[in-house]
Write an enzyme that holds these catalytic residues in place. Sequence first.
Site, mmCIF file in Angstrom:
data_model
loop_
_atom_site.group_PDB
_atom_site.id
_atom_site.type_symbol
_atom_site.label_atom_id
_atom_site.label_comp_id
_atom_site.label_asym_id
_atom_site.label_seq_id
_atom_site.Cartn_x
_atom_site.Cartn_y
_atom_site.Cartn_z
ATOM 1 N N THR A 53 11.387 -3.882 -6.978
ATOM 2 C CA THR A 53 11.430 -2.686 -6.141
ATOM 3 C C THR A 53 12.871 -2.339 -5.771
ATOM 4 O OG1 THR A 53 9.293 -3.383 -5.280
ATOM 5 C CG2 THR A 53 10.406 -1.608 -4.106
ATOM 6 N N ARG A 102 12.153 -2.498 2.828
ATOM 7 C CA ARG A 102 11.054 -3.486 2.763
ATOM 8 C C ARG A 102 11.173 -4.413 3.958
ATOM 9 N NH1 ARG A 102 9.200 -6.941 -2.377
ATOM 10 N NH2 ARG A 102 8.411 -4.872 -2.854
ATOM 11 N N HIS A 130 2.405 -0.192 0.009
ATOM 12 C CA HIS A 130 3.517 -0.275 -0.944
ATOM 13 C C HIS A 130 3.432 0.962 -1.837
ATOM 14 C CE1 HIS A 130 6.604 -1.733 -3.465
ATOM 15 N NE2 HIS A 130 6.131 -2.919 -3.797
HETATM 16 N N1 CP Z 1 5.958 -5.318 -7.377
HETATM 17 C C1 CP Z 1 6.909 -5.658 -6.481
HETATM 18 O O1 CP Z 1 6.921 -5.155 -5.354
HETATM 19 O O2 CP Z 1 7.823 -6.553 -6.936
HETATM 20 P P1 CP Z 1 9.056 -7.112 -6.089
HETATM 21 O O3 CP Z 1 8.499 -7.901 -4.939
HETATM 22 O O4 CP Z 1 9.848 -7.935 -7.040
HETATM 23 O O5 CP Z 1 9.823 -5.925 -5.575
#
Ligand code: CP
Length: 362
Positions: A53, A102, A130
């Site tokens: 992300t 995040r 998300h």
């Molecule tokens: N799919 C996803 O959110 O991956 P990451 O946690 O690596 O960002």
Amino acid sequence: MKRSVIDTVDLSKEEVQGLLDTAMDIIADPAKYAHACAGKKLATLFFEPSTRTRMSFEAAMYELGGNVISMTDAGTSSATKGETVADTVKVVSNYVDIIAQRHPKAGAALVSAVNAQIPVINAGDGGHCHPTQTFADLLTIYREYGKMDGLTIGFCGDLLYGRTVHSLMSAMARYEDTKFVLISPDELKVPRHLIDDVVTPNSIPCEETASLEDALPKLDVLYMTRIQKERFDDIEQYERLKSSYVLDAEKMKLAKPDCIVMHPLPRVDEIAVEVDEDPRARYFEQTYNGKIMRMALILKLLGDQDPAHTYPGGPFSLWNEAMEDNAYRCTNPKCICAAERSIRHKYYVAKNGSKRCVYCEQ
Ligand code: CP
């Protein structure tokens, strides 16, 4: 307060189609967009680990000709000194034009959205939502089927804590003739509010089962998920449930010839590596589609002619109808309300009449 995206349903169905159309155009002619965000800056504020992300947001902004500043680790930020999320984004609003954030607590993205002077994109808030993963998922489905209607989607694994599942269910519920098959152990079923607020009001046929084998032959899309170790309070429960489902080549024989396999990644052991060779595997394409949809979303939010606009129905718009009274306190330990004392607890009244925290929706 500028327009922000906490979940996919903060955009109308037509706006989501607009993102898909922009994404297809970016894929066809990336050079057309190479300077679209020249002079603009993105901040990636990641209070929780990420590979896809954060890096795809940053790649997206660079491919639009913009620049990026990044907080990759809360441990090196002033969060370690007790700075709140609200104060952090008020500060960062002075440095950049848009934020992707995040955070491990549900509702942290809404706190940022209502305190920042610039658009905030939720890049994952605890087990809540998300949306940009969902935009990646929608583009993957759209590129495969050329449509969004009439699909049966099986969600398998950790449906309780899997925020990508929650956001994709909300998004797919807006299309015609969608069907859900929810495949999980009893302990990891989807939160009740998704059934009450998404499945029931939209009259979506929805089957709950613990058997991946029973579900597989019915599906157009199998959406596998990781059991989210970091969200469990009870590590023994995690150990008991962690290998509940393993998709392998043998099980893939039960799937339709055109059933695609998706996964937001990272995976642990829920998809055997041998499935990567199956022509129906799409989880690495999803990561590319994520970068393209993040480009489309950045373009939309920075170019929005009506930046204060909120689309009714999404978590961001709930803020406008949220209420406060002295008696109301959110009691969800995984909510940002539990982590930061300065948060004003607010609630909205759900369709079933119950009070729900505006931040975590529980
Ligand atoms: N799919 C996803 O959110 O991956 P990451 O946690 O690596 O960002």
